[in-house]
Design an enzyme around this catalytic site. Structure first.
Site, PDB file in Angstrom:
ATOM      1  N   HIS A   1     -26.366 -42.146  49.758  1.00  0.00           N
ATOM      2  CA  HIS A   1     -26.444 -40.814  50.382  1.00  0.00           C
ATOM      3  C   HIS A   1     -25.696 -40.766  51.729  1.00  0.00           C
ATOM      4  CE1 HIS A   1     -29.100 -39.589  47.206  1.00  0.00           C
ATOM      5  NE2 HIS A   1     -29.838 -40.650  47.438  1.00  0.00           N
TER       6      HIS A   1
ATOM      7  N   SER B   1     -33.937 -38.389  44.870  1.00  0.00           N
ATOM      8  CA  SER B   1     -32.689 -39.111  44.605  1.00  0.00           C
ATOM      9  C   SER B   1     -32.510 -39.315  43.096  1.00  0.00           C
ATOM     10  CB  SER B   1     -32.685 -40.434  45.378  1.00  0.00           C
ATOM     11  OG  SER B   1     -31.433 -41.062  45.305  1.00  0.00           O
ATOM     12  N   LEU B   2     -32.579 -40.549  42.618  1.00  0.00           N
ATOM     13  CA  LEU B   2     -32.501 -40.837  41.183  1.00  0.00           C
ATOM     14  C   LEU B   2     -33.472 -39.973  40.392  1.00  0.00           C
ATOM     15  CD1 LEU B   2     -32.187 -42.684  38.586  1.00  0.00           C
ATOM     16  CD2 LEU B   2     -33.971 -44.100  39.617  1.00  0.00           C
TER      17      LEU B   2
ATOM     18  N   ARG C   1     -24.172 -43.546  37.015  1.00  0.00           N
ATOM     19  CA  ARG C   1     -24.449 -43.409  38.448  1.00  0.00           C
ATOM     20  C   ARG C   1     -24.716 -44.770  39.088  1.00  0.00           C
ATOM     21  NH1 ARG C   1     -29.250 -42.573  41.771  1.00  0.00           N
ATOM     22  NH2 ARG C   1     -28.977 -40.899  43.318  1.00  0.00           N
TER      23      ARG C   1
ATOM     24  N   GLN D   1     -25.126 -34.734  45.614  1.00  0.00           N
ATOM     25  CA  GLN D   1     -26.285 -35.532  46.013  1.00  0.00           C
ATOM     26  C   GLN D   1     -25.925 -36.944  46.487  1.00  0.00           C
ATOM     27  OE1 GLN D   1     -28.629 -38.089  43.815  1.00  0.00           O
ATOM     28  NE2 GLN D   1     -30.286 -36.619  43.497  1.00  0.00           N
TER      29      GLN D   1
ATOM     30  N   GLN E   1     -35.510 -44.878  43.386  1.00  0.00           N
ATOM     31  CA  GLN E   1     -35.399 -46.331  43.497  1.00  0.00           C
ATOM     32  C   GLN E   1     -36.426 -46.874  44.482  1.00  0.00           C
ATOM     33  OE1 GLN E   1     -31.292 -47.147  43.255  1.00  0.00           O
ATOM     34  NE2 GLN E   1     -31.460 -49.310  43.661  1.00  0.00           N
TER      35      GLN E   1
END
Length: 292
Positions: free
Chosen positions: A196, A88-89, A113, A245, A10
């Site tokens: 996170h 991440s993503l 998600r 995650q 992101q």
């Protein structure tokens, strides 16, 4: 020479993203159209014509970056990774590119998600902040010392750049303490919530159900996952790391260091923008860098 393909997260979105790619070939166009069908709305219209504000909505941002990244990998004639990783993503994009998930299944998980994270953000006001110019250990100690609020290191982006995440009060308190400890900058980020961090627990539980129900296959090469920066090839391990995650930090610095230690000399960013190339340059200065 070993090649690592890396996939952004992101923040890499931009107005008009994917339009040139859409026009580049029939196979690319078909993948974009398939995304509209899977999601049940014309995400291509938002990607190609939407404003910056439209693209900032989590429900749009995450699928949009995923689509852009995966389409690039799928239409690339020389996509032949020795290892993959995503920030991440971007880990979901990496999993699809490495054959672990189908494009459709990966897109549904990313959409789930995004929705779960948005709901978690609405439960309690929370935020993130970028901390520049301090050793990781100092940031960890300051966060651990704040016991009346939630605040944790969330993204280890590169040496001297860590993002913290937590409640509004926790992040604000940590920023003041970190500035006093010598941080060059402690900047609250314009994000919707504490990604996170433990505040994402409701999203983790929701996503876990979807991940366990999805069809995973062994990857064509090791994937270096965010939670432990280690290579994974076993489906059960990949699933558990993916679930963890959401509430665990993104260990990007450590992932790049480990890939370099395991022989990666060329890092190819696959997705919108060049954010990850900038981070890799700071983590592994001798690495060769490229974009698809």
């Amino acid at each position: 020479m070993k090649t690592a393909y890396i996939f952004p997260g992101q923040g890499s979105q931009f107005k008009g993203m994917g339009f040139d790619l859409y026009q580049s070939s029939d196979s690319a166009k078909a993948l974009f159209e398939k995304a509209n069908e899977v999601l049940g709305f014309e995400i291509t219209k938002v990607m190609f014509e939407g404003s910056d504000e439209d693209l900032k909505q989590t429900a749009v941002t995450q699928p949009a970056i995923f689509i852009h990244s995966v389409v690039l990998a799928k239409i690339s004639t020389d996509f032949n990774p020795n290892m993959v990783a995503g920030h991440s993503l971007g880990e979901f994009s990496a999993l699809v590119a490495a054959g672990v998930l189908s494009y459709e299944e990966g897109l549904l998980l990313v959409s789930k998600r995004a929705s779960a994270m948005q709901k978690a953000c609405e439960i309690r006001p929370s935020t993130m902040a970028a901390i520049l110019g301090l050793p990781d250990q100092v940031i960890e100690e300051v966060c651990a010392g704040i016991t009346d609020e939630i605040v944790v290191p969330a993204n280890y982006n590169c040496p001297g750049q860590v993002v913290i995440s937590g409640s509004m009060e926790g992040v604000e308190k940590a920023c003041e303490l970190l500035k006093a400890a010598g941080a060059k900058r402690a900047l609250i980020l314009p994000v919707g919530g504490a990604f996170h961090s433990p505040l994402m627990e409701p999203a983790r539980e929701e996503l876990a159900e979807a991940i366990h129900a999805a069809q995973f296959e062994p990857p064509v090469c090791p994937i270096y996952q965010n939670v432990n920066a280690r290579p994974a090839t076993e489906v059960s391990v990949i699933k558990e790391n993916l679930i963890s995650q959401l509430t665990a930090p993104v260990r990007w610095t450590q992932s790049v260091e480990q890939m370099a230690a395991d022989g990666a000399e060329m890092f190819i960013e696959c997705g919108p923008g060049k954010v990850l190339q900038g981070l890799v340059k700071k983590i592994s200065p001798t690495a060769q860098l490229q974009s698809i």
